[in-house]
Design an enzyme around this catalytic site. Structure first.
Site, PDB file in Angstrom:
ATOM      1  N   ASN A 215       0.865  -1.181   0.000  1.00  0.00           N
ATOM      2  CA  ASN A 215       0.000   0.000   0.000  1.00  0.00           C
ATOM      3  C   ASN A 215       0.906   1.236   0.000  1.00  0.00           C
ATOM      4  O   ASN A 215       1.494   1.569   1.016  1.00  0.00           O
ATOM      5  CB  ASN A 215      -0.887  -0.054   1.256  1.00  0.00           C
ATOM      6  CG  ASN A 215      -1.767   1.169   1.394  1.00  0.00           C
ATOM      7  OD1 ASN A 215      -1.813   2.026   0.512  1.00  0.00           O
ATOM      8  ND2 ASN A 215      -2.473   1.280   2.523  1.00  0.00           N
TER       9      ASN A 215
ATOM     10  N   LYS B 220       0.102   4.262  -0.324  1.00  0.00           N
ATOM     11  CA  LYS B 220      -0.567   5.420   0.282  1.00  0.00           C
ATOM     12  C   LYS B 220      -0.357   6.673  -0.580  1.00  0.00           C
ATOM     13  O   LYS B 220      -0.279   6.581  -1.792  1.00  0.00           O
ATOM     14  CB  LYS B 220      -0.093   5.599   1.720  1.00  0.00           C
ATOM     15  CG  LYS B 220      -0.255   4.311   2.535  1.00  0.00           C
ATOM     16  CD  LYS B 220      -0.104   4.505   4.004  1.00  0.00           C
ATOM     17  CE  LYS B 220      -0.290   3.167   4.698  1.00  0.00           C
ATOM     18  NZ  LYS B 220      -0.245   3.248   6.136  1.00  0.00           N
TER      19      LYS B 220
ATOM     20  N   HIS C 294      -9.583   0.851   5.084  1.00  0.00           N
ATOM     21  CA  HIS C 294      -8.291   1.109   5.734  1.00  0.00           C
ATOM     22  C   HIS C 294      -8.496   2.072   6.907  1.00  0.00           C
ATOM     23  O   HIS C 294      -9.342   2.964   6.848  1.00  0.00           O
ATOM     24  CB  HIS C 294      -7.307   1.700   4.713  1.00  0.00           C
ATOM     25  CG  HIS C 294      -5.919   1.748   5.254  1.00  0.00           C
ATOM     26  ND1 HIS C 294      -5.486   2.759   6.075  1.00  0.00           N
ATOM     27  CD2 HIS C 294      -4.884   0.880   5.124  1.00  0.00           C
ATOM     28  CE1 HIS C 294      -4.220   2.517   6.423  1.00  0.00           C
ATOM     29  NE2 HIS C 294      -3.838   1.378   5.859  1.00  0.00           N
TER      30      HIS C 294
ATOM     31  N   GLU D 251      -6.906   4.565   7.864  1.00  0.00           N
ATOM     32  CA  GLU D 251      -6.769   5.991   7.549  1.00  0.00           C
ATOM     33  C   GLU D 251      -8.049   6.535   6.909  1.00  0.00           C
ATOM     34  O   GLU D 251      -8.406   7.688   7.097  1.00  0.00           O
ATOM     35  CB  GLU D 251      -5.533   6.203   6.655  1.00  0.00           C
ATOM     36  CG  GLU D 251      -4.252   6.078   7.485  1.00  0.00           C
ATOM     37  CD  GLU D 251      -3.087   5.413   6.767  1.00  0.00           C
ATOM     38  OE1 GLU D 251      -3.071   5.381   5.527  1.00  0.00           O
ATOM     39  OE2 GLU D 251      -2.177   4.931   7.474  1.00  0.00           O
TER      40      GLU D 251
ATOM     41  N   GLU E 222      -5.454  -5.114  10.506  1.00  0.00           N
ATOM     42  CA  GLU E 222      -4.439  -4.075  10.708  1.00  0.00           C
ATOM     43  C   GLU E 222      -4.752  -3.308  11.992  1.00  0.00           C
ATOM     44  O   GLU E 222      -5.536  -2.341  11.967  1.00  0.00           O
ATOM     45  CB  GLU E 222      -4.449  -3.096   9.537  1.00  0.00           C
ATOM     46  CG  GLU E 222      -4.152  -3.732   8.204  1.00  0.00           C
ATOM     47  CD  GLU E 222      -3.569  -2.728   7.223  1.00  0.00           C
ATOM     48  OE1 GLU E 222      -2.428  -2.916   6.816  1.00  0.00           O
ATOM     49  OE2 GLU E 222      -4.244  -1.740   6.901  1.00  0.00           O
TER      50      GLU E 222
ATOM     51  N   GLY F 277       2.154   2.272  10.708  1.00  0.00           N
ATOM     52  CA  GLY F 277       3.057   3.406  10.536  1.00  0.00           C
ATOM     53  C   GLY F 277       3.759   3.831  11.810  1.00  0.00           C
ATOM     54  O   GLY F 277       4.373   4.896  11.858  1.00  0.00           O
TER      55      GLY F 277
ATOM     56  N   SER G 268       3.290  -2.088  10.345  1.00  0.00           N
ATOM     57  CA  SER G 268       4.740  -2.087  10.593  1.00  0.00           C
ATOM     58  C   SER G 268       5.428  -3.400  10.240  1.00  0.00           C
ATOM     59  O   SER G 268       6.410  -3.786  10.875  1.00  0.00           O
ATOM     60  CB  SER G 268       5.028  -1.693  12.056  1.00  0.00           C
ATOM     61  OG  SER G 268       4.574  -0.377  12.302  1.00  0.00           O
TER      62      SER G 268
HETATM   63  P1  PGA Z   1       2.713   0.302   7.619  1.00  0.00           P
HETATM   64  O1  PGA Z   1       1.254   0.470   6.997  1.00  0.00           O
HETATM   65  O2  PGA Z   1       3.292  -0.975   7.072  1.00  0.00           O
HETATM   66  O3  PGA Z   1       3.485   1.516   7.191  1.00  0.00           O
HETATM   67  O4  PGA Z   1       2.533   0.229   9.111  1.00  0.00           O
HETATM   68  C1  PGA Z   1       0.434  -0.650   6.792  1.00  0.00           C
HETATM   69  C2  PGA Z   1      -0.860  -0.223   6.163  1.00  0.00           C
HETATM   70  O5  PGA Z   1      -1.369   0.854   6.477  1.00  0.00           O
HETATM   71  O6  PGA Z   1      -1.428  -0.970   5.336  1.00  0.00           O
END
Ligand code: PGA
Length: 319
Positions: free
Chosen positions: A75, A77, A159, A161, A229, A235, A275
């Site tokens: 992803n 983003k 997601h 976010e 997640e 993140g 992460s």
């Molecule tokens: P990250 O994000 O690996 O940077 O923690 C994962 C995601 O949001 O799918």
């Protein structure tokens, strides 16, 4: 490397869940009895598979509770420029990837066409969002038909976010999922709890409610990959331990078994995100109910993303 996967999810889940439901309120404390019993269950499965495998002359077996192929999504983003994406694509094109993994990347909308035209067909393309229905007078939105026109096979929905920064709710996400599926686009359906929800012992309640919203909206689970997640892990560099992730994955598989069907529970890939990186993927991949990963930050580095894709090898036990 040959792969023999188990389709024993139902058995694994029911043997585990009798002791498992009591974990709801003491979620942060792992139940040793239950993990031991799961462990010995899989040791049994494993020894059967070793025999089956060596009889057939296979070189390896997989200790997977589900029967789906390992799945790794990147992803990207809201990151990248034409130049940085061209470098990432060229790193991915030259990477050596294990064959028994479905690989997908989700570039920002504006670069999908560039990526589709330059990336190897070995890797499929996902969008990071879509509109709830057919296109038209919806300023700023992107329709599923447009995504298909660009060659997208998948869309990431739900997601954290989108849920917590943009404010999308379960029903809105369910509607998008249903429409994408009706147009033949696969859905990477994200779920996951906030830190305060985990600390309040509500992890399963939150995840099951999010699962229910998808289940209420979609006609079939054939083209859905569930991504667990935990929001506190996204993140932040604070990855869930393999045990923490496994505990939720087996619960989600059990939820599917009870609320959809045993067949769907076995077939649906449940991938972990939050992460994941080149250093922690192998230990996570060893867990029976972790069927792959959704990767944010580390998917922006081609060689590291390839390492994560290739962590499927740590699921395999030499025969
Ligand atoms: P990250 O994000 O690996 O940077 O923690 C994962 C995601 O949001 O799918």
């Amino acid at each position: 490397m040959a792969v023999v996967s188990t389709s024993l999810a139902g058995a694994a889940v029911s043997s585990h869940l009798t002791q498992f439901s009591g974990l709801r309120k003491s979620f942060l404390k792992l139940d040793n009895t239950s993990s031991n019993s799961t462990h010995s269950f899989f040791q049994n499965v494993d020894s059967h598979l070793r025999l089956a495998s060596s009889n057939k002359g296979c070189r390896g077996v997989v200790t997977m509770a589900g029967s789906g192929k390992f799945f790794v999504g990147g992803n990207w983003k809201c990151n990248g420029t034409k130049d940085s994406i061209s470098k990432l694509v060229s790193d991915l094109n030259s990477a050596t990837l294990e064959s028994d993994v479905d690989v997908v990347v989700a570039p920002p909308f504006v670069y999908i066409d560039q990526v589709k035209n330059s990336l190897t067909d070995r890797i499929e393309i996902a969008a990071q969002n879509c509109w709830t229905g057919k296109g038209g007078a919806f300023t700023g939105e992107i329709s599923v038909e447009q995504l298909k026109d660009l060659g997208c096979k998948w869309v990431v929905l739900g997601h954290s976010e989108r849920r917590h920064v943009i404010g999308e709710d379960d029903q809105f996400i369910g509607k998008k999922a249903a429409y994408a599926l009706s147009e033949g686009v696969g859905v990477i359906a994200c779920i996951g709890e906030l830190l305060e929800e985990r600390e309040a012992g509500k992890t399963f309640d939150v995840c099951f409610q999010q699962m229910k919203a998808y289940a209420d909206a979609v006609p079939s689970w054939d083209n859905i990959v569930v991504a667990y997640e935990p929001v506190w892990a996204i993140g932040t560099g604070k990855v869930a331990s393999p045990e923490q992730a496994q505990e939720v994955h087996i619960a989600v598989r059990d939820w599917l078994s009870k609320n959809v069907s045993a067949e769907v529970a076995s077939k649906t890939r449940i991938i972990y995100g939050g992460s994941v990186n080149g250093g922690n993927c192998a230990e996570l991949a060893k867990k029976e109910d972790i069927d792959g990963f959704l990767v944010g930050g580390a998917s922006l580095k081609g060689p590291e993303f390839a390492t994560i894709i290739n962590s499927v090898t740590s699921k395999k036990v030499a025969a």
